[in-house]
Design a protein around this motif. Structure first.
Motif, mmCIF file in Angstrom:
data_model
loop_
_atom_site.group_PDB
_atom_site.id
_atom_site.type_symbol
_atom_site.label_atom_id
_atom_site.label_comp_id
_atom_site.label_asym_id
_atom_site.label_seq_id
_atom_site.Cartn_x
_atom_site.Cartn_y
_atom_site.Cartn_z
ATOM 1 N N GLY A 65 34.725 36.320 29.942
ATOM 2 C CA GLY A 65 35.657 35.202 29.936
ATOM 3 C C GLY A 65 36.057 34.817 31.338
ATOM 4 N N THR A 66 36.688 33.669 31.478
ATOM 5 C CA THR A 66 37.122 33.163 32.767
ATOM 6 C C THR A 66 38.637 33.193 32.865
ATOM 7 O OG1 THR A 66 35.185 31.731 33.023
ATOM 8 C CG2 THR A 66 37.148 31.150 34.289
ATOM 9 N N TRP A 67 39.131 33.750 33.952
ATOM 10 C CA TRP A 67 40.560 33.727 34.255
ATOM 11 C C TRP A 67 40.753 32.834 35.477
ATOM 12 C CZ3 TRP A 67 43.558 38.978 33.702
ATOM 13 C CH2 TRP A 67 43.286 39.530 32.439
ATOM 14 N N TYR A 68 41.726 31.944 35.420
ATOM 15 C CA TYR A 68 42.023 31.078 36.563
ATOM 16 C C TYR A 68 43.048 31.787 37.447
ATOM 17 C CZ TYR A 68 39.115 27.781 34.203
ATOM 18 O OH TYR A 68 38.018 27.191 33.601
ATOM 19 N N ALA A 69 42.520 32.809 38.109
ATOM 20 C CA ALA A 69 43.315 33.662 38.977
ATOM 21 C C ALA A 69 42.372 34.333 39.968
ATOM 22 C CB ALA A 69 44.062 34.718 38.163
ATOM 23 N N ALA A 70 42.924 34.820 41.066
ATOM 24 C CA ALA A 70 42.118 35.530 42.055
ATOM 25 C C ALA A 70 41.582 36.824 41.455
ATOM 26 C CB ALA A 70 42.952 35.830 43.295
ATOM 27 N N ALA A 71 40.360 37.192 41.840
ATOM 28 C CA ALA A 71 39.769 38.440 41.364
ATOM 29 C C ALA A 71 40.661 39.632 41.706
ATOM 30 C CB ALA A 71 38.382 38.623 41.983
ATOM 31 N N SER A 72 41.247 39.614 42.893
ATOM 32 C CA SER A 72 42.112 40.715 43.317
ATOM 33 C C SER A 72 43.360 40.823 42.455
ATOM 34 C CB SER A 72 42.499 40.542 44.785
ATOM 35 O OG SER A 72 43.016 39.236 45.006
ATOM 36 N N VAL A 116 34.554 42.250 37.974
ATOM 37 C CA VAL A 116 34.768 40.813 37.944
ATOM 38 C C VAL A 116 34.000 40.110 39.053
ATOM 39 C CG1 VAL A 116 37.022 41.040 36.859
ATOM 40 C CG2 VAL A 116 36.888 40.956 39.343
ATOM 41 N N CYS A 117 33.615 38.883 38.753
ATOM 42 C CA CYS A 117 32.923 38.013 39.695
ATOM 43 C C CYS A 117 33.921 37.007 40.274
ATOM 44 C CB CYS A 117 31.788 37.280 38.986
ATOM 45 S SG CYS A 117 30.988 35.999 39.975
ATOM 46 N N PRO A 118 34.138 37.014 41.594
ATOM 47 C CA PRO A 118 35.006 35.994 42.194
ATOM 48 C C PRO A 118 34.276 34.650 42.269
ATOM 49 C CG PRO A 118 34.121 37.430 43.897
ATOM 50 C CD PRO A 118 33.642 37.982 42.584
ATOM 51 N N VAL A 119 34.399 33.870 41.230
ATOM 52 C CA VAL A 119 33.753 32.556 41.169
ATOM 53 C C VAL A 119 34.214 31.705 42.340
ATOM 54 C CG1 VAL A 119 33.499 30.461 39.790
ATOM 55 C CG2 VAL A 119 33.529 32.699 38.669
ATOM 56 N N SER A 120 35.511 31.660 42.523
ATOM 57 C CA SER A 120 36.128 31.001 43.673
ATOM 58 C C SER A 120 37.376 31.805 44.007
ATOM 59 C CB SER A 120 36.486 29.543 43.343
ATOM 60 O OG SER A 120 37.587 29.486 42.450
ATOM 61 N N ALA A 121 38.163 31.313 44.955
ATOM 62 C CA ALA A 121 39.356 32.057 45.343
ATOM 63 C C ALA A 121 40.376 32.141 44.218
ATOM 64 C CB ALA A 121 39.984 31.428 46.583
ATOM 65 N N ARG A 122 40.292 31.217 43.223
ATOM 66 C CA ARG A 122 41.270 31.199 42.139
ATOM 67 C C ARG A 122 40.624 31.105 40.762
ATOM 68 N NH1 ARG A 122 46.086 27.268 44.609
ATOM 69 N NH2 ARG A 122 46.442 28.485 46.513
ATOM 70 N N GLU A 123 39.388 31.529 40.677
ATOM 71 C CA GLU A 123 38.700 31.575 39.386
ATOM 72 C C GLU A 123 37.846 32.837 39.335
ATOM 73 O OE1 GLU A 123 35.394 29.063 36.770
ATOM 74 O OE2 GLU A 123 36.517 28.047 38.363
ATOM 75 N N THR A 124 37.929 33.558 38.222
ATOM 76 C CA THR A 124 37.307 34.868 38.110
ATOM 77 C C THR A 124 36.601 35.008 36.773
ATOM 78 O OG1 THR A 124 39.045 35.831 39.504
ATOM 79 C CG2 THR A 124 37.768 37.356 38.160
ATOM 80 N N ARG A 125 35.374 35.515 36.807
ATOM 81 C CA ARG A 125 34.619 35.792 35.582
ATOM 82 C C ARG A 125 34.717 37.283 35.288
ATOM 83 N NH1 ARG A 125 33.298 32.577 31.398
ATOM 84 N NH2 ARG A 125 31.451 33.307 30.300
#
Length: 351
Positions: A165-172, A267-276
């Motif tokens: 799933g995708t979370w709209y949050a930083a991976a960290s 988790v995969c850091p898709v972007s700075a504020r999106e995480t798979r």
């Protein structure tokens, strides 16, 4: 509208529209990251995104290839193409590319023996399959090891894969939440959280070759375990093993039996504020109830996700003076310190 004709200065390696600071991007690009489950890579190209870089993942007889999702001929997204003759085919002009990314066929050229320029090649990345996950690194030489997951690595134990799933949050932020124990009784009221009246006992964090580890006893408010022990609640011991930057194995040992659950989160850091999110589990029975554990995991994620997505600042503060800390934050503090001291994350980038 146009790219300049003056190439006297090398183009920046950063992806266009990069959401990371240059320094953090270059550090993170040197790690292994998960980009797909192996079972999702079949007879069609699959799109992924890592650190703002668009990727295509495709399978041939030689295995799985991870490449930049860009045809070098006219810049279209090659993931919109298909697999034919054991190669990936560009949807715009039909160019064929093999497992190594090299072009083998240009349909618009009448002479089948014509020389194909060596530069007509997909930009491929180092990749590896482990634990049923496709991992890749955007740099030539990874700076850190892949996680070593006890139990998950046992070939005799069947693995259960939680739908990603995708979370709209930083991976960290996700990783810190996954390794935080103090939120359990407050957030996980429908899944496993215990009494809000019980304080979190003191614990020590161990520095390891791969990252961090700690152990903690906890009284769960539910009995989630198929080990023959009756009761509505359970005493358990959690052992957390974090591999930098974004992978954690938790071993859950309910007391009163030899049964152990192994649950991995990476988790995969898709972007700075999106995480798979990629999660899988197994247990010492060797045949875990997949339907039950997927339902349990998705419930826990649904409880966590809105909390993490609404945290501010969205970025994880690496300056420890920017947030207030309590004793149960020991793991969080060591994680933040490690990201700075070991890898220089959060530091200005020297070009």
């Amino acid at each position: 509208m146009f790219l300049p004709t003056d190439h006297s200065k090398a183009r920046d390696e950063l992806p266009r529209g990069c959401t990371f600071t240059p320094g953090d991007w270059h550090v993170l690009a040197s790690f292994w990251h998960p980009v797909a489950f192996v079972h999702d890579i079949a007879d069609k190209p699959v799109r992924a995104r890592l650190l703002d870089v668009d990727l295509v993942i495709y399978r041939t007889a030689a295995g799985i290839t991870v490449a930049r999702d860009l045809c070098p001929h006219r810049g279209t997204r090659i993931s919109a193409g298909w697999i034919a003759d054991n190669q990936i085919v560009c949807p715009m002009h039909g160019l064929h590319f093999g497992a190594d990314g090299a072009c083998s066929k240009i349909p618009s050229i009448a002479n089948p023996g014509a020389r194909i320029p060596p530069r007509l090649k997909l930009q491929t990345y180092t990749s590896i399959e482990r634990y049923g996950i496709v991992w890749t690194c955007l740099k030539n030489t990874p700076v850190w090891q892949l996680p070593e997951w006890e139990g998950i690595s046992n070939p005799d134990f069947r693995k259960v894969y939680v739908p990603s799933g995708t979370w709209y949050a930083a991976a960290s932020r996700h990783v810190e939440n996954f390794n935080d124990v103090a939120h359990f009784p407050w957030v996980h009221t429908k899944s496993f959280g215990g009494s809000t009246a019980e304080p979190i006992p003191p614990y020590d964090v161990e520095q390891t070759d791969y990252g961090l580890s700690f152990e903690l006893p906890y009284h769960e408010g539910f009995n989630r375990f198929d080990d023959g022990i009756e009761g509505d609640e359970r005493d358990v011991v959690y052992t957390y093993e974090l591999t930098y930057p974004f992978s954690t194995l938790i071993k859950i040992a309910p007391q009163g039996s030899d049964y152990v659950v192994y649950f991995a989160d990476t988790v995969c850091p898709v972007s700075a504020r999106e995480t798979r999110i990629f999660q899988l589990m197994t247990d010492t029975t060797g045949e875990p109830d997949g339907e039950y554990w997927i339902k349990d995991s998705l419930l826990i994620n649904d409880e966590d996700k809105p909390m993490v997505e609404e945290q501010h600042p969205e970025e994880l503060p690496l300056d420890l003076t920017e947030e207030i800390h309590v004793p149960s934050d020991r793991m969080s503090l060591e994680y933040r310190r490690g990201l700075v001291r070991r890898f220089g994350l959060g530091a200005p980038f020297a070009s």
